[in-house]
Design an enzyme around this catalytic site. Structure first.
Site, PDB file in Angstrom:
ATOM      1  N   HIS A  76      33.146  49.684  28.534  1.00 50.34           N
ATOM      2  CA  HIS A  76      33.911  50.590  29.364  1.00 50.34           C
ATOM      3  C   HIS A  76      34.620  51.468  28.237  1.00 50.34           C
ATOM      4  CE1 HIS A  76      34.094  47.722  33.211  1.00 50.34           C
ATOM      5  NE2 HIS A  76      33.232  48.716  33.307  1.00 50.34           N
ATOM      6  N   ASP A 164      37.778  42.189  28.815  1.00 50.43           N
ATOM      7  CA  ASP A 164      38.060  41.942  30.295  1.00 50.43           C
ATOM      8  C   ASP A 164      37.045  40.974  30.772  1.00 50.43           C
ATOM      9  OD1 ASP A 164      39.952  44.042  30.035  1.00 50.43           O
ATOM     10  OD2 ASP A 164      38.635  45.458  30.689  1.00 50.43           O
ATOM     11  N   ASP A 196      43.234  39.172  28.864  1.00 51.37           N
ATOM     12  CA  ASP A 196      43.183  40.216  30.017  1.00 51.37           C
ATOM     13  C   ASP A 196      44.403  40.099  30.893  1.00 51.37           C
ATOM     14  OD1 ASP A 196      42.731  42.196  31.760  1.00 51.37           O
ATOM     15  OD2 ASP A 196      40.751  41.345  32.321  1.00 51.37           O
ATOM     16  N   ALA A 233      30.400  54.489  36.843  1.00 49.70           N
ATOM     17  CA  ALA A 233      29.162  54.875  36.089  1.00 49.70           C
ATOM     18  C   ALA A 233      28.456  53.775  35.619  1.00 49.70           C
ATOM     19  CB  ALA A 233      29.478  56.158  35.040  1.00 49.70           C
ATOM     20  N   THR A 234      29.216  52.950  34.792  1.00 51.81           N
ATOM     21  CA  THR A 234      28.466  52.003  34.163  1.00 51.81           C
ATOM     22  C   THR A 234      28.263  50.548  34.871  1.00 51.81           C
ATOM     23  OG1 THR A 234      30.812  51.292  33.154  1.00 51.81           O
ATOM     24  CG2 THR A 234      29.221  52.869  31.820  1.00 51.81           C
ATOM     25  N   HIS A 365      33.822  46.504  47.437  1.00 54.08           N
ATOM     26  CA  HIS A 365      34.366  46.380  46.257  1.00 54.08           C
ATOM     27  C   HIS A 365      34.898  44.954  45.851  1.00 54.08           C
ATOM     28  CE1 HIS A 365      35.638  47.673  42.397  1.00 54.08           C
ATOM     29  NE2 HIS A 365      37.066  47.293  42.666  1.00 54.08           N
ATOM     30  N   VAL A 366      34.901  44.553  44.684  1.00 57.34           N
ATOM     31  CA  VAL A 366      35.552  43.368  44.252  1.00 57.34           C
ATOM     32  C   VAL A 366      36.170  43.714  42.675  1.00 57.34           C
ATOM     33  CG1 VAL A 366      34.503  41.547  45.491  1.00 57.34           C
ATOM     34  CG2 VAL A 366      33.593  42.237  43.376  1.00 57.34           C
ATOM     35  N   GLY A 368      36.653  43.434  38.779  1.00 53.83           N
ATOM     36  CA  GLY A 368      36.122  42.704  37.723  1.00 53.83           C
ATOM     37  C   GLY A 368      36.912  42.177  37.054  1.00 53.83           C
ATOM     38  N   HIS A 369      38.249  41.842  37.215  1.00 59.06           N
ATOM     39  CA  HIS A 369      39.147  41.187  36.412  1.00 59.06           C
ATOM     40  C   HIS A 369      39.686  40.026  36.897  1.00 59.06           C
ATOM     41  CE1 HIS A 369      39.732  44.822  33.738  1.00 59.06           C
ATOM     42  NE2 HIS A 369      39.587  45.360  34.940  1.00 59.06           N
ATOM     43  N   ASP A 444      41.586  67.309  23.396  1.00 63.24           N
ATOM     44  CA  ASP A 444      41.345  68.535  24.300  1.00 63.24           C
ATOM     45  C   ASP A 444      40.182  69.191  23.787  1.00 63.24           C
ATOM     46  OD1 ASP A 444      41.529  70.594  26.113  1.00 63.24           O
ATOM     47  OD2 ASP A 444      43.910  71.239  25.279  1.00 63.24           O
TER      48      ASP A 444
END
Length: 556
Positions: A76, A164, A196, A233-234, A365-366, A368-369, A444
């Site tokens: 991540h 995590d 975590d 995305a991942t 959704h669930v 990941g932690h 930036d």
């Protein structure tokens, strides 16, 4: 336990403490340094124009000869996005799992890192040496393939960094967290656990990723038009379940969005994702197909204003436009601080007439932690002598401390750290010592660290009250004004409706400069300062605004 005698161990974080993201933890073993993760966080609301924020690694660059390696827990951005910037100054190996290193390599190419980084692939059963320290790993579960926990073996005992994680008893890939390995390490005596804290406030357990399958099945059921699914995305396991739902409803899948396209490509190349049924189609084909035969897989679940999901809702995406017959599934929860953006995004999508499916109650959704019971299980299995909650805002670390106390960890053996705080170990005794400078580095565009507090202050001022540019040409030989002053306003007042104000301001500048030159003030800085001060006072009296004032004085 390592045979190499380690007289002094120091542990501290340069990020990931008291904040969400920007994880970077440092373990010093006498004269050697091991870095655990190096990530970014997304800018706060007042960091105008900033792309990402990474930790201040001045201490590491000043001690680069001591650094023996960077060990990554998973891929991540909050844990790897600072790696390319670190490698500009450090020539050290980077250790991580196959999927993690593939993402790191892609990011190094994205920021045009010179030279090839030394990427060393490891897995759950790897045993390596980083410097003189033996290091081993254990498999965990998280919302990305190939997450690893890290064990640094020292003569004072093992140091465990969980990364995590959660304990998923029915993961999509069938690979569960290695409890047996953790139990074995715990029975030998663990010196310190870095764990975590992201979900330390959430009671119970985090549900298994596999429950998403039924949630997606329900959400896909009898959708009249196209289905748009937004995920991180991942999150390859989530994407795999989207593919299965598409197959069950005879739909093809188009991937739209730069980050998710790259992640899917990497996952397919490495075998973490398969497409045996040829479900993927090029995004340019979407317009040619009936809407009820298409799933659009995209990113933007955190409400990013320029994300592909928002652009689809506004009709500015060239490949797809959301309309009233479509169904939009947001398979993610807002991260801390993004709640308002996500709410605004859902509102924008709802205006199209499309049905929006979101939230945990829909089983799409669930987390990941690990929840509270899983965090307690980790503590009970590892049985650390000392405990350091990491990876979370301060309230999360504090909640994690309470959990540790509830399972019997001694209060004096728990260290609630801020960025830069050092815990020092000697002869298995720990104490909090001095502090290392820490902070933000703002990215930036191609600039790294060239946007600081002064630049941010100017950007905030510009965004609040705008700018006035005062242009005047002087003849310093005869001490008079050749042309101007001309005042240009941007973001302050609309000139055509404020002609009297602008005219008075120009007369004030003319009077001020004439007076200064008659008193033989000829220094540019002095003249500019006088114009700025008098004009600022005048404008505040008239408008109660303080625009940025930029005098430009030329000489002819």
């Amino acid at each position: 336990m390592s045979n190499q005698q380690t007289e002094k161990i120091r542990i501290f974080g340069l990020g990931g403490l008291g904040e969400t993201g920007k994880n970077l933890y440092v373990v010093e073993l006498d004269d050697e340094i091991i870095i655990l993760d190096a990530g970014c966080m997304h800018p706060e609301d007042d960091m105008l124009g900033v792309d990402i924020v990474i930790p201040d690694t001045t201490y590491l660059t000043e001690n680069k000869d001591k650094i023996k390696g960077i060990i990554l827990s998973h891929g991540h951005e909050e844990h790897i996005a600072a790696v390319p910037y670190l490698l500009r100054d450090l020539q050290v190996p980077v250790y991580g799992s196959k999927f993690t290193l593939a993402l790191v390599k892609d990011q190094c190419q994205e920021v045009k890192l010179k030279g090839q980084p030394k990427l060393v692939e490891v897995h759950a059963d790897s045993r390596i040496k980083v410097g003189r320290a033996p290091v081993s790993f254990f498999r965990t579960n998280h919302s990305i393939p190939d997450p690893l926990g890290v064990v640094i073996h020292t003569s004072q005992g093992p140091i465990i960094y969980t990364g995590d994680f959660k304990f998923d008893q029915n993961p999509v890939d069938g690979l569960v967290t290695e409890l047996g390995k953790l139990t074995e390490i715990g029975e030998k005596g663990v010196l310190a656990l870095l764990s975590d804290s992201s979900n330390a406030e959430m009671p119970g357990h985090s549900p298994s990723e596999s429950v998403i399958s039924d949630g997606l099945k329900d959400a896909f059921h009898e959708a009249p038009g196209a289905i748009v699914v937004s995920v991180f995305a991942t999150h390859i396991h989530r994407i795999e379940q989207v593919l299965q739902a598409a197959k069950n409803t005879d739909r093809k899948v188009a991937v739209v969005g730069k980050l998710i396209e790259r992640a899917v490509t990497i996952a397919l190349e490495l075998g973490y994702l398969t497409d045996e049924d040829d479900l993927f189609i090029p995004k340019k084909e979407v317009k040619k197909m009936p809407k009820d035969s298409v799933v659009v897989l995209t990113e933007g679940s955190q409400g990013e204003p320029m994300s592909e999901l928002v652009r689809m809702a506004k009709g500015s995406n060239p490949h797809f436009r959301i309309d009233g017959m479509d169904r939009v599934i947001i398979s993610a929860m807002p991260t801390a601080g993004n709640e308002k953006l996500v709410s605004q995004m859902i509102d924008i999508i709802s205006r199209t007439g499309a049905r929006v499916v979101y939230g945990r109650t829909k089983k799409i959704h669930v987390s990941g932690h690990a929840g509270q019971e899983e965090l307690k299980l980790m503590l009970n299995v590892v049985k650390p002598q000392y405990f350091i909650p990491v990876s979370g805002e301060y309230r999360m670390q504090h909640a994690h401390r309470q959990l540790a106390l509830s399972v019997g960890v001694e209060p004096q053996n728990i260290f609630l750290l801020e960025k830069g705080d050092i815990v020092e170990f000697s002869k298995r005794k720990a104490s909090q010592t001095n502090k290392i400078p820490s902070g933000h580095v703002l990215i930036d565009g191609l600039g790294v660290g060239d946007v600081g507090n002064i630049v941010l202050r100017d950007r905030r001022l510009l965004s609040k009250d705008g700018i006035l540019v005062v242009v005047v040409t002087l003849n310093k030989k005869h001490d008079d004004i050749l042309s101007g002053p001309d005042i240009i306003s941007r973001g302050f007042v609309y000139v055509r409706e404020s002609e009297a104000l602008i005219k008075d301001a120009e007369e004030l500048v003319r009077t001020s400069l004439t007076s200064a030159m008659s008193e033989k003030q000829t220094e540019w800085a002095q003249l500019k300062s006088q114009v700025r001060d008098q004009l600022s006072k005048f404008l505040y009296e008239k408008t109660k605004r303080r625009p940025m004032i930029m005098p430009i004085i030329m000489e002819a």
